[in-house]
Scaffold this motif. Structure first.
Motif: not given
Ligand SMILES: *Cc1c(COP(=O)(O)O)cnc(C)c1O
Length: 451
Positions: A357-361, A367-378, A390-392, A427-431
């Motif tokens: 769910d976090i990945q989808r967000t 898709t709107i802003l560009g940049g890159e989705v990468i794995t990180s940690e919350s 927590l992996p994010t 930017f972490d969608p989790r929070t």
């Protein structure tokens, strides 16, 4: 035009006040504030014109801008895109919808804070959370004060003034903001007896230190740091036995105050309040706004005789919780009683949020802003679960001047707090709350277009 000509073109305050735009400002901010602001702006303009400036701006528009900024409260909502769930600087735990509603209802209406509806007589504020806390933790009694720091001051002053308290040397911690256990002991008039060593303390260290002046044995959870390697601390049950054999009490400061097991989510296990009670602690102290997910509060649960003593102490009045705290705490505790904390308390929703769910967000933002989705940690944060993450997935944006961009994010109409890693802004969608997503995207789109 000479400066004198320009000065003559400056409108008088009275004339400005008669405009429709000024009337709106007066309705919003009050006449005196608008008059003062217009005078200030005119004085500044006069000085500028005399210094050779030739431009006269729209004065009422300028006043509107300054007034809006002057009247922005210092305490205001922000978007937390850091992925730190319990961010102490950003207000720690968010209240559930039910807890928010309870605060709203109690804030605007007379209520039963200290009124017994059955007898029509004065009641006690202390009972509002007590039954729920007893049910959830299995303790005999409970008391709520302003925060855990206050709870410690109260319990030490009431139970150990002029006497000594035995604590393991490895637990003489600084909790945050310079709040140190040894200093709190001194403030409360209790004498600290340190036993053991930094890394290892045994039960015999405690039993040997007990003497006629001992009031309490105390355990303090190492909330915000972790010791690894050659370390040892006695079990809570052993400490309880040692205390009870000498007719002493064992106090446990668990800090975070979890009722649910964090290890179910791949995190380390924070001590559970109900486990401390079961292991024999006579009094357990914990926070309302850490892993409980409620309002700022210091909660004490334990033996009825002790809690009664604390309620009678003069400091209890000074450190007491207010009606808004009780409203929020009651509704928060209800989630635990009904077993729906994971579904309704934001902290647990964020901990339990599925990674997909976090990945989808994050991908939607990308898709709107560009940049890159990468794995990180919350992180859970709030001085709990140190080093545990927590992996994010995060959206990573590369911008020319990251620090300047972060400053712009903070200056937005709804300030955005993010973090920088390796020159990119994450930017972490989790929070980020679902209802904040649209405004987050709008602000980012605008700032990226400018950058
Ligand atoms: C956080 C913490 C406190 C202080 O709690 P507040 O509610 O912030 O006053 C005290 N002790 C421990 C072990 C803590 O983790």
């Amino acid at each position: 035009m000479t400066p004198q000509d320009l000065l003559r073109q400056l409108p008088a305050v009275d004339k400005l006040l008669n405009t429709d735009a000024a009337a709106d400002l007066i309705a919003q901010y009050g006449r005196d504030n608008v008059v003062e602001m217009l005078r200030d702006i005119l004085a500044e303009l006069r000085a500028e014109l005399l210094n050779g400036h030739e431009h006269i701006p729209d004065i009422v528009t300028l006043a509107a801008k300054h007034l809006s900024s002057d009247f922005t409260p210092t305490l205001r909502p922000v978007i937390n895109a850091t992925g730190i769930i319990l961010h102490t600087n950003l207000g720690r735990a968010l209240l559930s919808k039910a807890a928010q509603q309870a605060v709203f209802d109690i804030a605007g209406q007379y209520n039963t804070l200290e009124f017994n509806l059955e007898s029509g007589k004065r009641g006690s504020r202390y009972l509002h959370a007590e039954d729920l806390l007893k049910t959830i933790t299995g303790a005999e009694a409970a008391l709520v004060v302003n925060n855990t720091a206050a709870a410690l001051v109260l319990l030490l002053a009431a139970l150990a003034q002029g006497k000594s308290v035995i604590v393991s040397r490895g637990q003489l911690v600084e909790i945050g903001g310079g709040f140190r256990i040894p200093e709190i002991m001194a403030q409360s008039g209790a004498t600290l007896v340190e036993v053991g060593t930094t890394n290892r303390t045994r039960i015999s260290d405690f039993t040997r230190a007990i003497d006629a002046n001992t009031a309490l044995l105390m355990r303090i959870h190492s909330s915000n740091f972790r010791q690894i390697g050659f370390v040892e601390q006695p079990e809570l049950a052993e400490l309880a036995d040692a205390a009870h054999q000498k007719n002493l009490w064992l106090v446990d400061d668990v800090g975070s105050g979890a009722f649910l097991d964090t290890s179910a989510y791949g995190l380390a296990k924070e001590p559970l309040v109900q486990d401390s009670i079961r292991a024999g602690a006579d009094l357990v102290a914990f926070s309302g706004d850490k892993l409980l997910g409620g309002p700022q509060a210091g909660i004490l649960v334990g033996k009825k005789t002790i809690i009664e003593k604390l309620k009678q102490h003069p400091l209890a009045r000074a450190l007491r919780a207010d009606k808004l705290c009780y409203a929020a705490l009651g509704a928060t505790l209800d989630h635990y009683r009904k077993n729906d904390a994971i579904q309704h308390i934001p902290l647990w929703q964020m901990i339990a949020r599925p990674i997909a769910d976090i990945q989808r967000t994050a991908q939607r933002w990308q898709t709107i802003l560009g940049g890159e989705v990468i794995t990180s940690e919350s992180a859970v944060g709030g001085g709990s679960l140190p080093g545990d993450t927590l992996p994010t997935y995060v959206l990573a944006l590369a911008v020319a001047a990251p620090d300047a961009f972060m400053a712009q994010l903070r200056a937005a109409e709804l300030p955005i707090i993010a973090r920088i890693a390796e020159g990119r802004i994450l930017f972490d969608p989790r929070t980020v709350l679902a209802e904040q997503e649209e405004i987050l995207i709008t602000i980012l789109k605008r700032l990226l277009a400018k950058a």
